[in-house]
Design a protein around this motif. Structure first.
Motif, PDB file in Angstrom:
ATOM      1  N   LEU A   1       0.821  -1.200   0.000  1.00  0.00           N
ATOM      2  CA  LEU A   1       0.000   0.000   0.000  1.00  0.00           C
ATOM      3  C   LEU A   1       0.859   1.257   0.000  1.00  0.00           C
ATOM      4  O   LEU A   1       0.564   2.217  -0.713  1.00  0.00           O
ATOM      5  CB  LEU A   1      -0.933  -0.003   1.213  1.00  0.00           C
ATOM      6  CG  LEU A   1      -1.931   1.135   1.312  1.00  0.00           C
ATOM      7  CD1 LEU A   1      -2.821   1.206   0.078  1.00  0.00           C
ATOM      8  CD2 LEU A   1      -2.778   0.972   2.565  1.00  0.00           C
ATOM      9  N   ASP A   2       1.951   1.233   0.745  1.00  0.00           N
ATOM     10  CA  ASP A   2       2.826   2.408   0.801  1.00  0.00           C
ATOM     11  C   ASP A   2       3.421   2.741  -0.564  1.00  0.00           C
ATOM     12  O   ASP A   2       3.574   3.909  -0.916  1.00  0.00           O
ATOM     13  CB  ASP A   2       3.925   2.228   1.849  1.00  0.00           C
ATOM     14  CG  ASP A   2       4.729   0.958   1.674  1.00  0.00           C
ATOM     15  OD1 ASP A   2       4.278   0.037   0.961  1.00  0.00           O
ATOM     16  OD2 ASP A   2       5.827   0.870   2.263  1.00  0.00           O
ATOM     17  N   VAL A   3       3.705   1.715  -1.356  1.00  0.00           N
ATOM     18  CA  VAL A   3       4.262   1.923  -2.698  1.00  0.00           C
ATOM     19  C   VAL A   3       3.236   2.620  -3.595  1.00  0.00           C
ATOM     20  O   VAL A   3       3.549   3.601  -4.276  1.00  0.00           O
ATOM     21  CB  VAL A   3       4.700   0.577  -3.324  1.00  0.00           C
ATOM     22  CG1 VAL A   3       5.142   0.761  -4.761  1.00  0.00           C
ATOM     23  CG2 VAL A   3       5.802  -0.059  -2.498  1.00  0.00           C
ATOM     24  N   MET A   4       1.994   2.113  -3.568  1.00  0.00           N
ATOM     25  CA  MET A   4       0.948   2.718  -4.403  1.00  0.00           C
ATOM     26  C   MET A   4       0.617   4.129  -3.935  1.00  0.00           C
ATOM     27  O   MET A   4       0.369   5.014  -4.758  1.00  0.00           O
ATOM     28  CB  MET A   4      -0.319   1.863  -4.399  1.00  0.00           C
ATOM     29  CG  MET A   4      -0.228   0.613  -5.242  1.00  0.00           C
ATOM     30  SD  MET A   4       0.335   0.889  -6.939  1.00  0.00           S
ATOM     31  CE  MET A   4      -0.926   1.971  -7.563  1.00  0.00           C
ATOM     32  N   MET A   5       0.631   4.355  -2.627  1.00  0.00           N
ATOM     33  CA  MET A   5       0.367   5.694  -2.111  1.00  0.00           C
ATOM     34  C   MET A   5       1.459   6.669  -2.582  1.00  0.00           C
ATOM     35  O   MET A   5       1.159   7.793  -2.976  1.00  0.00           O
ATOM     36  CB  MET A   5       0.296   5.678  -0.581  1.00  0.00           C
ATOM     37  CG  MET A   5      -0.956   5.011  -0.057  1.00  0.00           C
ATOM     38  SD  MET A   5      -0.942   4.766   1.737  1.00  0.00           S
ATOM     39  CE  MET A   5      -0.804   6.448   2.308  1.00  0.00           C
ATOM     40  N   ALA A   6       2.694   6.219  -2.580  1.00  0.00           N
ATOM     41  CA  ALA A   6       3.802   7.066  -3.045  1.00  0.00           C
ATOM     42  C   ALA A   6       3.670   7.346  -4.536  1.00  0.00           C
ATOM     43  O   ALA A   6       3.880   8.482  -4.979  1.00  0.00           O
ATOM     44  CB  ALA A   6       5.133   6.401  -2.732  1.00  0.00           C
ATOM     45  N   LYS A   7       3.312   6.325  -5.328  1.00  0.00           N
ATOM     46  CA  LYS A   7       3.148   6.512  -6.771  1.00  0.00           C
ATOM     47  C   LYS A   7       2.042   7.517  -7.082  1.00  0.00           C
ATOM     48  O   LYS A   7       2.131   8.257  -8.053  1.00  0.00           O
ATOM     49  CB  LYS A   7       2.821   5.181  -7.456  1.00  0.00           C
ATOM     50  CG  LYS A   7       4.003   4.265  -7.597  1.00  0.00           C
ATOM     51  CD  LYS A   7       3.608   2.995  -8.324  1.00  0.00           C
ATOM     52  CE  LYS A   7       4.791   2.068  -8.489  1.00  0.00           C
ATOM     53  NZ  LYS A   7       4.428   0.820  -9.181  1.00  0.00           N
ATOM     54  N   ARG A   8       1.000   7.508  -6.265  1.00  0.00           N
ATOM     55  CA  ARG A   8      -0.130   8.417  -6.483  1.00  0.00           C
ATOM     56  C   ARG A   8       0.014   9.726  -5.706  1.00  0.00           C
ATOM     57  O   ARG A   8      -0.860  10.576  -5.763  1.00  0.00           O
ATOM     58  CB  ARG A   8      -1.444   7.749  -6.073  1.00  0.00           C
ATOM     59  CG  ARG A   8      -1.756   6.458  -6.801  1.00  0.00           C
ATOM     60  CD  ARG A   8      -1.959   6.673  -8.294  1.00  0.00           C
ATOM     61  NE  ARG A   8      -2.466   5.484  -8.931  1.00  0.00           N
ATOM     62  CZ  ARG A   8      -1.759   4.723  -9.770  1.00  0.00           C
ATOM     63  NH1 ARG A   8      -0.518   5.039 -10.066  1.00  0.00           N
ATOM     64  NH2 ARG A   8      -2.306   3.655 -10.312  1.00  0.00           N
ATOM     65  N   LYS A   9       1.139   9.853  -4.989  1.00  0.00           N
ATOM     66  CA  LYS A   9       1.418  11.054  -4.181  1.00  0.00           C
ATOM     67  C   LYS A   9       0.249  11.367  -3.242  1.00  0.00           C
ATOM     68  O   LYS A   9      -0.229  12.491  -3.172  1.00  0.00           O
ATOM     69  CB  LYS A   9       1.734  12.247  -5.067  1.00  0.00           C
ATOM     70  CG  LYS A   9       3.000  12.072  -5.885  1.00  0.00           C
ATOM     71  CD  LYS A   9       3.249  13.275  -6.769  1.00  0.00           C
ATOM     72  CE  LYS A   9       4.573  13.218  -7.466  1.00  0.00           C
ATOM     73  NZ  LYS A   9       4.765  12.177  -8.407  1.00  0.00           N
ATOM     74  N   MET A  10      -0.192  10.311  -2.528  1.00  0.00           N
ATOM     75  CA  MET A  10      -1.313  10.451  -1.618  1.00  0.00           C
ATOM     76  C   MET A  10      -0.870  10.062  -0.214  1.00  0.00           C
ATOM     77  O   MET A  10      -0.222   9.034  -0.025  1.00  0.00           O
ATOM     78  CB  MET A  10      -2.475   9.549  -2.058  1.00  0.00           C
ATOM     79  CG  MET A  10      -3.756   9.824  -1.304  1.00  0.00           C
ATOM     80  SD  MET A  10      -5.161   8.836  -1.888  1.00  0.00           S
ATOM     81  CE  MET A  10      -5.330   9.401  -3.566  1.00  0.00           C
TER      82      MET A  10
END
Length: 72
Positions: free
Chosen positions: A7-16
């Motif tokens: 989840l942390d990876v996807m949050m970083a990719k989406r800058k969220m």
């Protein structure tokens, strides 16, 4: 290791950030943090669906199976 939550990876990719995602998914920051830090034992499909919708991703972008058993 089994199932790993990225989840942390996807949050970083989406800058969220955690707060923004928690608001969009309507989940407490504490519960989202448990997911993000790989401490969760389960996740409801409705929660997973809401996270995928908020991050515009697929479940496979968040969940990954890691085989930690030694190969013979």
């Amino acid at each position: 290791m089994g199932i790993v939550v990225n989840l942390d990876v996807m949050m970083a990719k989406r800058k969220m950030g955690l707060t923004e995602l928690a608001d969009k998914v309507d989940i407490t920051m504490a519960n989202l943090s448990i997911l993000k830090n790989n401490k969760a034992k389960a996740v409801r499909f409705t929660t997973l669906e809401a996270i995928c919708e908020a991050l515009d991703c697929q479940p496979g972008d968040i969940l990954e199976y890691v085989d930690d058993k030694p190969k013979p």
